[in-house]
Design an enzyme around this catalytic site. Structure first.
Site, mmCIF file in Angstrom:
data_model
loop_
_atom_site.group_PDB
_atom_site.id
_atom_site.type_symbol
_atom_site.label_atom_id
_atom_site.label_comp_id
_atom_site.label_asym_id
_atom_site.label_seq_id
_atom_site.Cartn_x
_atom_site.Cartn_y
_atom_site.Cartn_z
ATOM 1 N N SER A 115 9.398 7.295 3.474
ATOM 2 C CA SER A 115 9.165 6.934 4.876
ATOM 3 C C SER A 115 8.689 5.498 4.982
ATOM 4 O O SER A 115 8.843 4.856 6.019
ATOM 5 C CB SER A 115 8.143 7.875 5.515
ATOM 6 O OG SER A 115 6.945 7.858 4.773
ATOM 7 N N SER B 184 -10.209 4.078 0.179
ATOM 8 C CA SER B 184 -10.109 2.726 0.730
ATOM 9 C C SER B 184 -11.481 2.171 1.078
ATOM 10 O O SER B 184 -12.365 2.903 1.550
ATOM 11 C CB SER B 184 -9.255 2.789 1.995
ATOM 12 O OG SER B 184 -9.363 1.602 2.737
ATOM 13 N N ASN C 131 1.598 -6.492 8.648
ATOM 14 C CA ASN C 131 0.258 -6.493 9.241
ATOM 15 C C ASN C 131 -0.698 -7.265 8.356
ATOM 16 O O ASN C 131 -1.671 -7.830 8.832
ATOM 17 C CB ASN C 131 -0.303 -5.058 9.290
ATOM 18 C CG ASN C 131 0.382 -4.221 10.345
ATOM 19 O OD1 ASN C 131 0.535 -4.664 11.473
ATOM 20 N ND2 ASN C 131 0.792 -3.030 9.962
ATOM 21 N N LYS D 25 -9.313 8.933 5.114
ATOM 22 C CA LYS D 25 -9.689 8.675 3.714
ATOM 23 C C LYS D 25 -11.086 9.229 3.419
ATOM 24 O O LYS D 25 -11.321 9.819 2.358
ATOM 25 C CB LYS D 25 -9.627 7.170 3.422
ATOM 26 C CG LYS D 25 -8.208 6.614 3.425
ATOM 27 C CD LYS D 25 -7.394 7.195 2.278
ATOM 28 C CE LYS D 25 -5.946 6.757 2.265
ATOM 29 N NZ LYS D 25 -5.145 7.418 1.238
ATOM 30 N N TYR E 249 -7.283 6.054 10.504
ATOM 31 C CA TYR E 249 -6.842 5.887 9.112
ATOM 32 C C TYR E 249 -8.030 5.988 8.149
ATOM 33 O O TYR E 249 -8.022 6.745 7.179
ATOM 34 C CB TYR E 249 -6.129 4.528 8.927
ATOM 35 C CG TYR E 249 -6.074 4.092 7.488
ATOM 36 C CD1 TYR E 249 -5.229 4.730 6.587
ATOM 37 C CD2 TYR E 249 -6.904 3.074 7.002
ATOM 38 C CE1 TYR E 249 -5.207 4.363 5.249
ATOM 39 C CE2 TYR E 249 -6.886 2.702 5.677
ATOM 40 C CZ TYR E 249 -6.034 3.345 4.802
ATOM 41 O OH TYR E 249 -6.029 2.997 3.483
ATOM 42 N N ASP F 24 -11.223 -5.693 13.200
ATOM 43 C CA ASP F 24 -11.506 -6.435 11.964
ATOM 44 C C ASP F 24 -13.005 -6.638 11.779
ATOM 45 O O ASP F 24 -13.752 -6.732 12.752
ATOM 46 C CB ASP F 24 -10.827 -7.810 12.000
ATOM 47 C CG ASP F 24 -9.406 -7.762 11.483
ATOM 48 O OD1 ASP F 24 -8.970 -6.690 11.037
ATOM 49 O OD2 ASP F 24 -8.735 -8.810 11.530
HETATM 50 C C1 UD1 Z 1 -6.157 -3.744 6.180
HETATM 51 C C2 UD1 Z 1 -6.713 -2.519 6.816
HETATM 52 C C3 UD1 Z 1 -7.376 -1.684 5.748
HETATM 53 C C4 UD1 Z 1 -6.370 -1.326 4.670
HETATM 54 C C5 UD1 Z 1 -5.809 -2.623 4.102
HETATM 55 C C6 UD1 Z 1 -4.717 -2.381 3.089
HETATM 56 C C7 UD1 Z 1 -7.176 -3.274 9.099
HETATM 57 C C8 UD1 Z 1 -8.229 -3.526 10.121
HETATM 58 N N1 UD1 Z 1 -7.608 -2.905 7.879
HETATM 59 O O1 UD1 Z 1 -7.266 -4.469 5.632
HETATM 60 O O2 UD1 Z 1 -7.894 -0.513 6.303
HETATM 61 O O3 UD1 Z 1 -6.978 -0.587 3.662
HETATM 62 O O4 UD1 Z 1 -5.257 -3.413 5.167
HETATM 63 O O5 UD1 Z 1 -3.560 -1.914 3.677
HETATM 64 O O6 UD1 Z 1 -5.990 -3.380 9.375
HETATM 65 N N2 UD1 Z 1 -5.313 -11.863 8.846
HETATM 66 C C9 UD1 Z 1 -4.927 -12.955 9.600
HETATM 67 N N3 UD1 Z 1 -3.636 -13.038 9.998
HETATM 68 C C10 UD1 Z 1 -2.686 -12.086 9.698
HETATM 69 C C11 UD1 Z 1 -3.105 -10.968 8.930
HETATM 70 C C12 UD1 Z 1 -4.423 -10.879 8.535
HETATM 71 O O7 UD1 Z 1 -5.733 -13.843 9.896
HETATM 72 O O8 UD1 Z 1 -1.527 -12.224 10.134
HETATM 73 C C13 UD1 Z 1 -6.705 -11.776 8.371
HETATM 74 C C14 UD1 Z 1 -7.477 -10.570 8.873
HETATM 75 O O9 UD1 Z 1 -8.101 -10.831 10.095
HETATM 76 C C15 UD1 Z 1 -8.451 -10.355 7.716
HETATM 77 C C16 UD1 Z 1 -7.692 -10.820 6.483
HETATM 78 O O10 UD1 Z 1 -6.654 -11.652 6.972
HETATM 79 O O11 UD1 Z 1 -9.584 -11.165 7.872
HETATM 80 C C17 UD1 Z 1 -7.079 -9.681 5.702
HETATM 81 O O12 UD1 Z 1 -6.287 -8.880 6.586
HETATM 82 P P1 UD1 Z 1 -5.311 -7.742 6.036
HETATM 83 O O13 UD1 Z 1 -4.489 -8.267 4.930
HETATM 84 O O14 UD1 Z 1 -4.609 -7.160 7.215
HETATM 85 O O15 UD1 Z 1 -6.294 -6.685 5.389
HETATM 86 P P2 UD1 Z 1 -7.541 -5.921 6.039
HETATM 87 O O16 UD1 Z 1 -7.555 -6.040 7.508
HETATM 88 O O17 UD1 Z 1 -8.752 -6.361 5.280
#
Ligand code: UD1
Length: 337
Positions: A34, A124, A197, A152, A148, A293
């Site tokens: 999936s 997680s 994401n 966990k 989510y 976040d």
């Molecule tokens: C996310 C999930 C978390 C999950 C992990 C692994 C959320 C809130 N948390 O972690 O539960 O276990 O992924 O799949 O989604 N950022 C940017 N721009 C972007 C993407 C991210 O600035 O386009 C920043 C975020 O604000 C954060 C950091 O990068 O400060 C890491 O983000 P990300 O890689 O999405 O991981 P988490 O949010 O920590």
């Protein structure tokens, strides 16, 4: 030893299969694809030189899962199969509880019926929520902030309760911080569906020209440069942690361990490291914070070091280099470019 890897075609699962198979473990995979490509398993087979038996099934399906346990003499299970997007979990909570909690319960019933008593559970760092103290110890009271993360944390509680009565069971919940990077061969890596994401796959797709600009979600956090700080950990360190955990599961009971490096990296620091590795400037813009976040999530990794003798060995530049190699060599991910 024979290990069932659920979600074995996914990002962490596929790397785990390579690591286990290269260490002489017989691997069996179930995956419903999936959120993964069957091509990942072709690449795994190419890397390890043996075909991995794999079944396209949903872990929630009792009859299908039963048939896999009946066909293989399984000694232990590593359970990755789950949904993992935070935003989606807010929009589709029923599906998240069904997959992540329902899938786990079905797996546990099937394990009990076949007297399989060792399990590594994919947990997680998101269960900690907005923790008051960083680095985060395992004893920090969990405060999950979205469906989510709650699936966990519920999974861990279910496992602790089950271990209280299934006295032969040895179960370890591994709480990953932010797994990134790829196998150093460049043959397997992270290939999310749709617009990523997560930060690292966003950077790699930006550098390869599939995206145009990074949005940095907030620069007003109380951190080193105002951007969010995370404990990025190389996926190969994560999967090595799983193998070492399996080797240490000789006594019964339930345990939870952080898998992190103990080092925090901000969004702008990761961007700088990635820019150095890919050799080009990447456009970015500061935008509003992303709802949900937190400012900073960094592991205290000492318990895993003491209990397993395991530590992450790779640094942020290794993570960037390997993630970039996979994306460069597979610009369209596992789909033909
Ligand atoms: C996310 C999930 C978390 C999950 C992990 C692994 C959320 C809130 N948390 O972690 O539960 O276990 O992924 O799949 O989604 N950022 C940017 N721009 C972007 C993407 C991210 O600035 O386009 C920043 C975020 O604000 C954060 C950091 O990068 O400060 C890491 O983000 P990300 O890689 O999405 O991981 P988490 O949010 O920590």
């Amino acid at each position: 030893m024979s290990v069932l890897v659920t979600g074995g075609a996914g990002f962490i699962g596929s790397h785990c299969c390579v690591d286990l198979a290269t260490h002489g473990v017989d691997v069996v995979v179930v995956d419903d694809h999936s959120n993964s490509s069957p091509r990942a398993l072709d690449r795994v087979a190419e890397l390890v030189g043996v075909e991995i038996p794999s079944y396209e099934i949903d872990v929630r399906d009792p009859a299908e899962l039963e048939s896999v346990f009946a066909a293989h003499d399984i000694d232990a299970v590593i359970h990755f199969a789950a949904r993992k997007a935070v935003g989606e979990s807010v929009a589709m909570p029923i599906e998240y509880y069904e997959s992540n909690v329902g899938g786990l319960l079905n797996l546990l019933r099937t394990m009990r019926a076949h007297e399989v008593d060792r399990l590594v559970f994919s947990s997680s760092c998101s269960i900690y929520g907005d923790a008051d103290d960083v680095p985060i110890l395992e004893d920090t009271p969990p405060r999950p902030t979205n469906p989510y993360a709650r699936t966990k944390w519920m999974g861990e509680q279910i496992l602790a309760d089950a271990c209280a009565v299934e006295t032969a069971w040895s179960v370890m919940a591994l709480r990953y911080f932010n797994p990134v990077g790829a196998h150093e061969s460049g043959r397997i890596g992270e290939d999310p569906r749709g617009i990523p994401n997560n930060l690292m796959p966003y950077l790699t797709q930006l550098a390869v020209g599939r995206l145009h600009e990074l949005s940095v979600f907030g620069d007003d956090y109380p951190t080193v440069d105002g951007t969010g700080v995370r404990d990025y950990i190389h996926v190969m360190d994560v999967v090595e942690g799983h193998r070492v955990a399996l080797e240490h599961m000789t006594s019964p009971g339930f345990r939870s361990l952080n898998l992190g490096t103990g080092t925090g990296t901000s969004v702008l620091q990761l961007l700088a490291a990635f820019t150095e590795v890919c050799g080009r400037e990447l456009p970015y813009r500061i935008v509003a914070r992303r709802p949900g976040d937190v400012a900073e999530l960094v592991a205290d990794p000492e318990r895993a070091a003491v209990e397993l003798g395991w530590r992450a060995r790779r640094d942020v530049l290794d993570m960037c280099r390997d993630a970039w190699r996979f994306q460069q060599e597979n610009p369209g991910g596992y789909e033909p470019a």
